[in-house]
Motif scaffolding. Structure first.
Motif, short mmCIF file in Angstrom:
data_model
loop_
_atom_site.label_atom_id
_atom_site.label_comp_id
_atom_site.label_asym_id
_atom_site.label_seq_id
_atom_site.Cartn_x
_atom_site.Cartn_y
_atom_site.Cartn_z
N UNK A 282 0.81 -1.22 0.00
CA UNK A 282 0.00 0.00 0.00
C UNK A 282 0.85 1.28 0.00
N UNK A 283 2.12 1.17 0.22
CA UNK A 283 2.99 2.35 0.20
C UNK A 283 3.65 2.58 -1.16
N UNK B 205 -1.86 10.83 -12.85
CA UNK B 205 -1.43 11.22 -11.52
C UNK B 205 -0.57 10.13 -10.90
N UNK B 206 -0.18 10.36 -9.66
CA UNK B 206 0.64 9.41 -8.91
C UNK B 206 -0.15 8.97 -7.68
N UNK B 207 -0.22 7.67 -7.43
CA UNK B 207 -0.95 7.20 -6.26
C UNK B 207 -0.13 7.40 -4.99
N UNK C 172 -9.95 0.47 0.47
CA UNK C 172 -11.17 1.27 0.32
C UNK C 172 -11.00 2.48 -0.59
N UNK C 173 -9.76 2.88 -0.85
CA UNK C 173 -9.56 4.05 -1.68
C UNK C 173 -8.10 4.36 -1.92
N UNK C 174 -7.87 5.55 -2.50
CA UNK C 174 -6.52 5.94 -2.86
C UNK C 174 -6.44 7.46 -2.92
N UNK C 175 -5.26 8.00 -2.60
CA UNK C 175 -4.99 9.41 -2.82
C UNK C 175 -4.24 9.51 -4.14
N UNK C 176 -4.66 10.45 -5.00
CA UNK C 176 -4.00 10.65 -6.28
C UNK C 176 -3.46 12.07 -6.34
N UNK C 177 -2.15 12.18 -6.57
CA UNK C 177 -1.48 13.47 -6.61
C UNK C 177 -1.39 13.97 -8.05
N UNK C 178 -2.01 15.11 -8.31
CA UNK C 178 -1.90 15.83 -9.58
C UNK C 178 -2.63 17.15 -9.38
N UNK C 179 -1.96 18.28 -9.64
CA UNK C 179 -2.57 19.58 -9.34
C UNK C 179 -3.90 19.83 -10.06
N UNK D 177 -7.37 18.60 -1.88
CA UNK D 177 -6.40 19.59 -1.39
C UNK D 177 -5.62 20.13 -2.59
N UNK D 178 -4.67 20.99 -2.36
CA UNK D 178 -3.95 21.66 -3.45
C UNK D 178 -3.14 20.69 -4.32
N UNK D 179 -2.76 19.54 -3.74
CA UNK D 179 -1.90 18.59 -4.46
C UNK D 179 -2.67 17.52 -5.21
N UNK D 180 -3.93 17.27 -4.81
CA UNK D 180 -4.68 16.19 -5.44
C UNK D 180 -5.96 15.86 -4.72
N UNK D 181 -6.39 14.59 -4.83
CA UNK D 181 -7.69 14.18 -4.30
C UNK D 181 -7.62 12.83 -3.61
N UNK D 182 -8.48 12.65 -2.60
CA UNK D 182 -8.71 11.35 -1.97
C UNK D 182 -9.93 10.75 -2.63
#
Length: 79
Positions: free
Chosen positions: A4-5, A22-24, A30-37, A70-75
């Motif tokens: 998961x890391x 984006x980058x996970x 249950x979910x993932x954070x995806x980083x992309x402005x 948030x500013x970096x991405x989404x949950x």
């Protein structure tokens, strides 16, 4: 490194912008954070489709809901 890391490239699709890569981060059952402005423009509750890239067998296209922005991405939460 636990599974998961690890970080994966993921293609996110939504009608407001088409597709972006984006980058996970913090991948869970249950979910993932995806980083992309660009993703930070999505509202909570928006439904997107995600597909992990670069896997040897290919990955399914998964329907997910935005639960935090948030500013970096989404949950995202898997639907």
């Amino acid at each position: 490194m636990s599974e998961h890391r690890k970080s994966f490239r993921i293609k996110i699709s939504h009608e407001s912008f088409g597709e972006c890569l984006g980058q996970t981060r913090n991948l869970t059952t249950t979910g993932v954070y995806v980083k992309h402005p660009r993703l930070s423009s999505l509202p909570k509750g928006a439904v997107v489709y995600g597909q992990v890239q670069d896997l040897p067998t290919g990955a399914p296209r998964v329907r997910m809901e935005v639960i935090q922005v948030d500013a970096d991405g989404i949950d995202l939460r898997y639907l």
